[in-house]
Design an enzyme around this catalytic site. Structure first.
Site: not given
Length: 220
Positions: A7-9, A164, A166
């Site tokens: 995951f990106d944070m 994932v 964004n």
């Protein structure tokens, strides 16, 4: 077989990009450069050095000392993160606790290590197996280095990972690393994430995808 979720944070786990943008806007303003919040959203995922280089190129300004901005930004970010509450996206904490132990979990962020560690300790203690910050590779997103480092630390094949993201540069980074990428529009539009392997609508759709993965790979 899917063994790991990466995951990106900022913008995936925590709603924090407004704090980053505020710090950058202030730092550049002090040097006589005006930028918009969306300028920073578009550069999300880059490490600090990469953001300064890109903003200076966009503004055609070669007279600003990069080190001046790079020195001031971390302190501004740390103050903002210390003084302001960061909100988790609804449902993130629950889904991470559901999948802990079922998949290996990693975070790959362009934020500096101090902020990443602060967020991990405050909101996700003991959740992630691997954490990569913007300080951990020479080249940040969109270079593949951050995701390559995470996969190396996880010790599994790229084919068994899902990212994932964004951010446009984050999607590009994962693509360059050769990892299947899920685009999650939080600050950008779905169109801006079109180079992801799939682009979702929101976190609810992400959670449904993760629940599907748990059913598909129950023995992971």
């Amino acid at each position: 077989m899917i063994e790991a979720l990466i995951f990106d944070m900022d913008g995936v786990l925590i709603d924090s990009m407004h704090l980053h943008a505020m710090a950058w806007k202030t730092a550049f303003m002090e040097e006589g450069i005006s930028i918009d919040e969306r300028d920073i959203f578009a550069l999300e995922g880059e490490n600090d050095t990469g953001i300064v280089k890109r903003v200076l190129v966009i503004n055609g300004n070669n007279s600003i000392d990069m080190e001046t901005i790079l020195t001031s930004v971390p302190a501004k970010k740390h103050q903002l993160f210390d003084r302001n509450s960061v909100t988790l996206f609804d449902g993130v904490d629950d889904i991470l606790r559901q999948i802990k132990g079922k998949f290996k979990l990693a975070v790959v962020s362009g934020s500096d290590r101090k902020i990443v560690e602060m967020m991990m300790e405050k909101y996700f203690p003991g959740i992630f197996d691997v954490v990569v910050s913007g300080d951990d590779t020479e080249y940040g997103k969109p270079a593949p280095d951050p995701y390559n480092k995470a996969v190396e630390m996880l010790g599994i094949s790229k084919d068994n990972c899902i990212v994932v993201e964004n951010a446009t540069l984050g999607v590009e980074s994962a693509n360059n690393a050769g990892i299947f990428t899920v685009g999650l529009p939080t600050y950008l539009t779905r169109k801006e994430l079109e180079h992801a392997d799939i682009v979702l609508h929101d976190h609810e759709e992400l959670f449904r995808l993760i629940e599907l993965l748990m059913r598909m790979f129950p023995g992971t």
